[in-house]
Design an enzyme around this catalytic site. Structure first.
Site, PDB file in Angstrom:
ATOM      1  CB  SER A 143      -0.923  -0.143   1.308  1.00 19.82           C
ATOM      2  OG  SER A 143      -1.973   0.875   1.111  1.00 19.82           O
ATOM      3  CG  ASP A 311      -6.407  -3.274  -3.631  1.00 23.07           C
ATOM      4  OD1 ASP A 311      -7.091  -2.557  -3.099  1.00 23.07           O
ATOM      5  OD2 ASP A 311      -5.372  -3.501  -3.270  1.00 23.07           O
ATOM      6  CG  HIS A 344      -5.732  -1.892   0.025  1.00 21.94           C
ATOM      7  ND1 HIS A 344      -4.721  -2.112  -0.757  1.00 21.94           N
ATOM      8  CD2 HIS A 344      -5.259  -1.102   1.130  1.00 21.94           C
ATOM      9  CE1 HIS A 344      -3.894  -1.301  -0.510  1.00 21.94           C
ATOM     10  NE2 HIS A 344      -3.933  -0.824   0.832  1.00 21.94           N
TER      11      HIS A 344
END
Length: 370
Positions: A143, A311, A344
């Protein structure tokens, strides 16, 4: 947990300077004689330097990537010296808004300078120097951490052998910036925010933090994951209670719980700083919008890019943009797109295929160590 204080000011992208400042970090495993087996792990929004393991006095405080990092795990600390560092502006020990501004003698609060991903990397590079490490075997992040890993490869290609980018992107989409702005507005419009100087008032903008976390948490999960976990089940009842304000559904209870927990440990000014750093990251901007030209700076670095099918916040399409830019530069890159239902958050969870990819890649990295 260890601390390193740097007296020389750090020159920030904004034009401001910060110094002296302290970075909090943890290390796992042993640095080899050649100092060639170091792996830097960069953290995401609400994580910290505590990457793996448990504290003796707080056994429930498990490192945020403990399923990936440790002895015998995909990033094996029997072979690698792993470094987790808390970024500037955070609220977990490194210099940030809760610390004293030397110019005023009061907490920095909203006066803490805006920091960028590139600023974090510059500070991390000083820490790596402090540890006596010339070149990292790898930089790894998921991320926002994946953005830092990219920034390392672009700014210091001669100091990075491998760059591992997981569930990330070359820049935020407009929709992602919009989500961040809604979360920030929830915080700054909380009456207890006091323009970021709430410490002096002895309060916390908890309502805003709760809403910000609830918004964020929705984006971290896929629709399928939320459906499987909660469905349309009512909270403690079989029938609706016909209330517009009370908790009716289990998913509402879950989100409120996550919000309450977050507001109890995270700093509001830190949230504003980190989400803005996310917004600003865009290495192609300095190259006329060309990601391929931006990635020309990373020559000699080998890459692993990993994405997850569900995601939608950092979709596989965004990871493929990174891969294409690397291929356009004839870089060595491996790409794995994992079919996982978790959204995610998949980069933090146990998935045999994902961990298999990571294990195989780090075994290859280990095979190249001096």
């Amino acid at each position: 947990m260890q601390r390193a204080t740097f007296e020389a000011p750090l020159h920030l992208r904004s034009g401001a300077q910060l110094g002296p400042y302290t970075l909090v970090y943890e290390t796992y495993g042993q640095l080899n004689a050649a100092r060639s087996n170091a792996v830097l792990v960069c953290h995401a929004l609400n994580a910290s330097h505590h990457v793996a393991g448990r504290y003796a006095d707080a056994p429930d405080n498990v490192g945020w990537w403990d399923n990936l990092v440790g002895p015998g795990k995909p990033l094996d600390t029997d072979r690698f010296f792993v470094i987790g560092v808390n970024n500037l502006g955070s609220c977990f020990g490194s210099t940030g808004p809760t610390h004293t501004n030397p110019a005023t003698g009061q907490p920095w609060g909203a006066d803490f300078p805006v920091v960028t991903v590139e600023d974090w990397v510059a500070a991390q590079a000083r820490l790596i120097d402090h540890l006596g490490i010339t070149r990292l075997a790898a930089v790894l992040g998921g991320s926002l951490g994946g953005m830092q890993a990219q920034a390392w490869a672009l700014a210091h290609p001669e100091r990075v052998a491998h760059c591992v980018v997981v569930a990330s992107a070359p820049h935020l989409s407009t929709q992602n910036i919009a989500f961040n702005e809604v979360a920030r507005r929830a915080i700054v419009t909380d009456p207890d925010f006091h323009d970021g100087h709430f410490y002096a008032h002895g309060v916390v903008p908890a309502r805003g933090l709760r809403v910000a976390r609830m918004i964020g948490h929705i984006t971290y999960l896929s629709d399928d994951a939320m459906e499987a976990k909660f469905g349309r089940a009512f909270q403690g009842a079989q029938e609706p209670g016909y209330s517009t304000q009370n908790i009716e559904f289990q998913v509402e209870s879950y989100l409120r719980h996550q919000g309450e927990k977050f507001a109890g440990y995270f700093d509001a000014n830190t949230y504003l700083l980190i989400t803005r750093a996310l917004d600003y990251f865009d290495p192609a901007r300095a190259h006329g919008g060309s990601l391929a030209r931006a990635y020309a700076q990373a020559r000699g670095v080998e890459f692993l890019v990993v994405s997850f099918s569900t995601d939608w916040r950092f979709s596989p399409l965004r990871s493929r943009e990174i891969v294409k830019a690397l291929v356009d530069n004839h870089a060595r890159v491996s790409y794995a797109e994992i079919d996982a239902p978790h959204g995610h958050d998949a980069f933090l969870l146990d998935d045999a295929r994902y961990h298999g990819v990571m294990r195989a890649y780090f075994e290859r990295v280990a095979g190249q160590l001096a």
